[in-house]
Scaffold this motif. Structure first.
Motif, short mmCIF file in Angstrom:
data_model
loop_
_atom_site.label_atom_id
_atom_site.label_comp_id
_atom_site.label_asym_id
_atom_site.label_seq_id
_atom_site.Cartn_x
_atom_site.Cartn_y
_atom_site.Cartn_z
N GLY A 1 0.79 -1.23 0.00
CA GLY A 1 0.00 0.00 0.00
C GLY A 1 0.82 1.27 0.00
N TYR A 2 2.02 1.25 -0.56
CA TYR A 2 2.86 2.45 -0.62
C TYR A 2 2.17 3.54 -1.44
CZ TYR A 2 6.90 5.30 -2.09
OH TYR A 2 7.76 6.33 -2.38
N GLY A 3 2.00 4.71 -0.85
CA GLY A 3 1.40 5.83 -1.57
C GLY A 3 -0.04 5.58 -2.00
N MET A 4 -0.69 4.60 -1.39
CA MET A 4 -2.05 4.21 -1.76
C MET A 4 -3.02 5.36 -1.50
SD MET A 4 -3.69 0.93 0.04
CE MET A 4 -5.42 0.59 0.09
N ARG A 5 -3.89 5.63 -2.46
CA ARG A 5 -4.73 6.82 -2.38
C ARG A 5 -6.19 6.48 -2.09
NH1 ARG A 5 -3.55 8.36 -7.27
NH2 ARG A 5 -1.64 9.39 -6.70
N GLY A 6 -6.57 5.24 -2.35
CA GLY A 6 -7.96 4.85 -2.12
C GLY A 6 -8.09 3.35 -2.20
N GLY A 7 -9.28 2.83 -1.95
CA GLY A 7 -9.50 1.39 -2.02
C GLY A 7 -9.17 0.69 -0.72
N THR B 1 6.47 6.96 12.00
CA THR B 1 7.48 8.03 11.95
C THR B 1 7.17 8.98 10.78
OG1 THR B 1 9.11 6.52 12.85
CG2 THR B 1 9.95 8.47 11.75
N GLY B 2 7.21 10.26 11.04
CA GLY B 2 6.95 11.25 9.99
C GLY B 2 5.50 11.33 9.58
N MET B 3 4.62 10.72 10.39
CA MET B 3 3.20 10.68 10.04
C MET B 3 2.61 12.09 10.07
SD MET B 3 0.49 8.29 12.03
CE MET B 3 -1.25 8.22 11.64
N HIS B 4 1.84 12.47 9.04
CA HIS B 4 1.21 13.79 9.07
C HIS B 4 -0.24 13.76 8.61
CE1 HIS B 4 3.34 13.24 5.29
NE2 HIS B 4 2.57 14.12 4.72
N GLY B 5 -0.84 12.59 8.62
CA GLY B 5 -2.26 12.50 8.29
C GLY B 5 -2.75 11.09 8.53
N GLY B 6 -4.09 10.90 8.52
CA GLY B 6 -4.64 9.56 8.67
C GLY B 6 -4.63 9.04 10.10
N THR B 7 -5.06 7.78 10.24
CA THR B 7 -5.16 7.16 11.57
C THR B 7 -4.64 5.73 11.51
OG1 THR B 7 -7.27 8.33 11.70
CG2 THR B 7 -6.75 6.83 13.51
N GLU C 1 4.83 4.58 8.15
CA GLU C 1 5.78 5.70 8.13
C GLU C 1 5.34 6.75 7.10
OE1 GLU C 1 10.64 6.21 7.87
OE2 GLU C 1 9.62 4.95 6.45
N TYR C 2 5.55 8.02 7.39
CA TYR C 2 5.18 9.13 6.49
C TYR C 2 3.70 9.13 6.14
CZ TYR C 2 10.07 10.11 5.28
OH TYR C 2 11.38 10.44 5.29
N MET C 3 2.88 8.46 6.92
CA MET C 3 1.47 8.31 6.53
C MET C 3 0.81 9.68 6.43
SD MET C 3 -1.15 5.63 8.12
CE MET C 3 -2.91 5.83 8.02
N ALA C 4 0.09 9.89 5.34
CA ALA C 4 -0.48 11.22 5.09
C ALA C 4 -2.00 11.19 5.06
CB ALA C 4 0.06 11.77 3.77
N GLY D 1 5.16 -7.64 6.26
CA GLY D 1 6.58 -7.39 6.47
C GLY D 1 6.88 -5.95 6.85
N TYR D 2 7.97 -5.45 6.30
CA TYR D 2 8.45 -4.11 6.62
C TYR D 2 7.79 -3.06 5.73
CZ TYR D 2 12.19 -6.53 9.10
OH TYR D 2 12.89 -7.32 9.96
N ARG D 3 7.80 -1.80 6.22
CA ARG D 3 7.36 -0.65 5.42
C ARG D 3 5.94 -0.80 4.88
NH1 ARG D 3 12.34 1.66 5.03
NH2 ARG D 3 14.00 0.15 5.06
N VAL D 4 5.04 -1.23 5.72
CA VAL D 4 3.66 -1.41 5.28
C VAL D 4 2.88 -0.11 5.50
CG1 VAL D 4 1.52 -2.61 5.81
CG2 VAL D 4 3.67 -3.88 5.62
N GLY D 5 2.12 0.28 4.48
CA GLY D 5 1.28 1.48 4.61
C GLY D 5 2.06 2.77 4.62
N ILE D 6 3.28 2.75 4.06
CA ILE D 6 4.07 3.97 4.03
C ILE D 6 3.45 4.99 3.09
CG2 ILE D 6 6.27 4.90 3.23
CD1 ILE D 6 7.70 2.76 4.39
N HIS D 7 3.38 6.22 3.55
CA HIS D 7 2.92 7.33 2.72
C HIS D 7 1.54 7.11 2.13
CE1 HIS D 7 3.47 11.18 0.95
NE2 HIS D 7 4.77 11.19 1.06
N MET D 8 0.68 6.36 2.82
CA MET D 8 -0.72 6.28 2.40
C MET D 8 -1.31 7.67 2.50
SD MET D 8 -2.08 2.78 4.18
CE MET D 8 -3.77 3.27 4.34
#
Lengths: 234, 503
Positions: free
Chosen positions: A87-93, A158-164, A131-134, A102-109
């Motif tokens: 789900g890297y950078g995932m915008r919808g769905g 880490t670096g999260m700035h949006g979402g839950t 991480e970086y979740m937006a 594994g590692y780095r799941v849901g980064i920058h959603m």
């Protein structure tokens, strides 16, 4: 194989069943169309459902890395475990994983207008979860895991700035990034979460009451401008 | 509390005898320098010497001068270093800056000269003889098959592998600049000019505004780590897709468009909520190796019906090996961005001290790909302070297929290199989203100026080719024998593959 999938959908097929899948990459990548459905039996390769816009993909087996990468809309159900960078950078769905991830799941959603990505992982997760979740909703249940170690690794949000992010159970301070606030999920939160979990349990054949039997922890960003004060404009 | 220790960099002088007191300077200044009380009063400390007020003053009564306030000479502590310490002591923040590296590093292009024909082989007059600047961007096949076309001629065999190439009428394209960092009217100017010139513009990492969809065949769409605006439709709109790994002005640094710049339109194009920071992390989290890069290249190809996919990297040491990996991973072109490259916002310390010169990077990448026998598998785009057609010719002679211009194209639209892009106050309406400023660029006017610039450089390139006695830019590419070095040390000459002048 992907060319045949696309051709079949163009010819009017609505459901495709893929048997004996063994590592074939990019299944469903770039596909669009709300009423399309792919059933995968076996283990699909990386970047499944990348940029996908609408279709439903159900995997009876494990999945590899990059599921739902930059996905726009649609639904992925994996009745097994999955790899890294989901789900890297995932915008919808929606991405529903039954087992461990594994590692780095849901980064920058991220979320955008009426698009709101939802990812639910049934087992445990490794480092850099969210991480970086937006934007969007990321859930970790910790059920029936085959992994040793804690429910989730370090650098959570880490670096999260949006979402839950919701975690079924508790997290330690060392696991969390300094940009997140950690709370116990209250009734309003559970009212938001329960319909998602209900849908997840229906897809996975799980008991909703059991899933809800443990209190959830809620992680939200402290600020939607985590780096707002980092720079000088003098 | 004491006032700031930093003195104004410029002094704004108004000749009030000539001043019409029309207030146009107040209106034109994006930096808020002027206040008006019966006549304009400048606040020198806000001036960035962008010359918007000077240009538009009907009485020509404004002068901008350097503030030559004496600071004791000190070879170790330049005035700039001293000011930076004061600045950071006041703010505690990372200093941001716009545009390219302005430090006096050796500019290698200025130490390379082009050869010219004399009596042994004749030069060509491009005014009377055809001179080919057409360039094809993309992967070339290892061998080309031809077959009879049935009319006495020949044509390329189907599946010859060149069908996916992008035809450029001149080997100069526009560098990636995102909508968000520059205004929509700048993007429109670039797109219209690219269409007229038969070249390409590049979206940068900010997505493609719906108004630019008709220009799709002249647009490279970029995919960066933040994946802003990246959707299947976006990928399918462009002529090619570019994965941005690094950029010359800030190698290894991600992007950060402050929330203040994310207005309704930018939010729609980037597909993110209004007012939230647009953070592009430094790494792509799905690329941790060349194998991962290959994975992403082929994902993009899968999602776009096998369009050309390029990879943009900053010039860093060992760039030859990196480029080789990129080409072997399936990229159709490698975009090399040198450390003088421009940017809308970079930490000044990174911009000025990280990366290597473009000239070196082109030479080592071209050589490495040739040594490995894979030079035909990808084109090389060179960028990072290409300041004139001579720089372009030298870059091509060192091994580039195409050059990309960013700062020069903004200058064509009025940019005075005041380096304040990151503030969003650009008086010329280029690097801002404030509607009262962005409307200063009329896309039609902008497209004409950009077209003029590229046409002028193209004519100059033809003259240079003529002087070299070749009639196609193809013949200049990688032809380092046509370059000589003046004032470069032996080792640099060896790395560049260029002989010193006189040999």
């Amino acid at each position: 194989m992907n060319a045949s999938i696309r051709a079949a959908f163009e010819d009017g097929a609505k459901t495709i069943v893929l048997n004996y899948v063994n590592g074939q990459r990019y299944i469903g990548t770039g596909l669009h169309g709300r009423d399309l459905r792919i059933e995968v039996h076996g283990t699909p390769g990386q970047d499944m459902a990348m940029f996908m816009d609408g279709p439903t993909l159900e995997v009876f087996g494990n999945a590899q890395d990059g599921v739902g990468n930059t996905m726009n809309s649609g639904k992925v159900i994996v009745h097994g475990s999955a790899g890294d960078v989901l789900g890297y950078g995932m915008r919808g769905g929606k991405v529903f994983i039954k087992g461990d991830v594994g590692y780095r799941v849901g980064i920058h959603m991220k979320a955008y207008e009426d698009l709101r990505p939802i990812m639910v992982c049934g087992g445990k997760a490794r480092d850099f979860f969210g991480e970086y979740m937006a934007g969007g909703l990321l859930v970790l249940l910790g059920l029936n895991s085959r992994l040793e170690g804690p429910l989730v690794g370090g650098y959570l949000g880490t670096g999260m700035h949006g979402g839950t992010i919701y975690i079924r159970g508790e997290v330690e301070p060392w696991q969390c990034g300094k940009e997140v606030g950690v709370f116990s999920a209250d009734e309003t939160d559970m009212a938001e979460l329960t319909p998602v979990l209900k849908e997840y349990c229906e897809d996975m054949g799980l008991d909703l009451d059991e899933v809800l039997s443990v209190p959830f922890t809620k992680l939200v960003p402290v600020s939607h401008r985590p780096y707002g004060k980092l720079y000088t404009y003098l | 509390m004491p006032t700031s220790l930093i003195q104004p960099e410029f002094l704004v002088e108004i000749d009030y005898d000539k001043c019409h007191k029309c207030g146009r300077c107040v209106q034109q200044c994006g930096w808020g320098v002027y206040s008006f009380n019966e006549r304009p009063f400048p606040d020198d400390s806000k001036c960035r010497a962008c010359h918007r007020c000077v240009t538009y003053c009907p009485a020509h009564c404004i002068k901008i001068k350097k503030n030559d306030l004496a600071l004791r000479d000190n070879a170790n502590w330049s005035p700039e270093l001293r000011k930076n310490v004061w600045r950071q002591a006041e703010s505690g923040g990372v200093m941001l800056t716009g545009m390219g590296n302005d430090k006096p590093y050796l500019k290698i292009f200025d130490h390379l000269v082009l050869d010219a024909c004399q009596v042994t082989n004749p030069s060509i007059d491009p005014l009377r003889e055809p001179m080919e600047l057409r360039t094809y961007l993309g992967r070339k096949p290892d061998s080309v098959g031809v077959e009879s076309n049935g009319k006495g001629g020949y044509k390329l065999k189907d599946g010859g592998g060149v069908s996916n190439n992008i035809k450029l009428d001149t080997p100069i394209i526009f560098s990636p600049m995102s909508y968000g960092s520059v205004s929509l009217n700048v993007h429109k100017s670039l797109a219209m000019a690219a269409e007229r010139l038969g070249i390409l513009m590049n979206t940068g990492e900010g997505g493609l505004h719906a108004d630019l969809y008709p220009y799709g065949k002249n647009v490279i769409v970029q995919v960066a780590s933040g994946r802003f605006g990246v959707s299947p439709e976006y990928l399918n709109r462009g002529a090619a897709i570019e994965i941005k790994v690094g950029q010359g002005a800030k190698p290894g640094i991600g992007g950060h468009l402050p929330g203040e710049k994310i207005n309704k339109e930018v939010s729609t194009t980037r597909m993110i909520p209004q007012g939230s920071d647009a953070i592009s992390p430094a790494p792509h989290h799905d690329i941790y190796s060349i194998e991962d890069l290959r994975q992403l290249i082929y994902s993009l190809k899968e999602a776009s019906g096998y369009k050309p996919v390029g990879v943009k990297i900053a010039a860093v040491h060992n760039v030859g090996a990196i480029a080789s990996g990129i080409v072997r991973a399936g990229a159709d072109y490698v975009y090399l961005d040198g450390f003088s490259g421009g940017t809308g916002a970079a930490p000044a310390i990174i911009r000025d001290h990280v990366g290597i010169p473009l000239e070196i990077a082109i030479a080592v990448v071209d050589q490495r790909l040739r040594d490995e026998g894979i030079r035909n598998q990808a084109s090389i785009i060179a960028a990072g302070s290409i300041r004139s057609s001579a720089d372009a010719a030298k870059a091509i002679a060192l091994g580039a297929d195409v050059v990309a211009i960013g700062s020069a194209s903004l200058m064509a639209l009025g940019c005075h290199l005041c380096q304040g892009c990151h503030t969003g106050c650009c008086s010329w309406g280029l690097t801002t989203q404030k509607p009262e400023l962005t409307r200063r660029v009329d896309p039609e006017w902008g497209a004409e100026r950009l077209t003029n610039l590229v046409n002028a450089w193209s004519h100059e390139l033809q003259e240079i080719l003529g002087a070299l006695g070749v009639n196609a830019v193809e013949s200049l590419r990688g032809s380092r024998e046509r370059l000589r070095a003046v004032g470069l040390d032996q080792q640099t000459c060896e790395i560049l593959g260029v002989k010193p002048a006189g040999l």
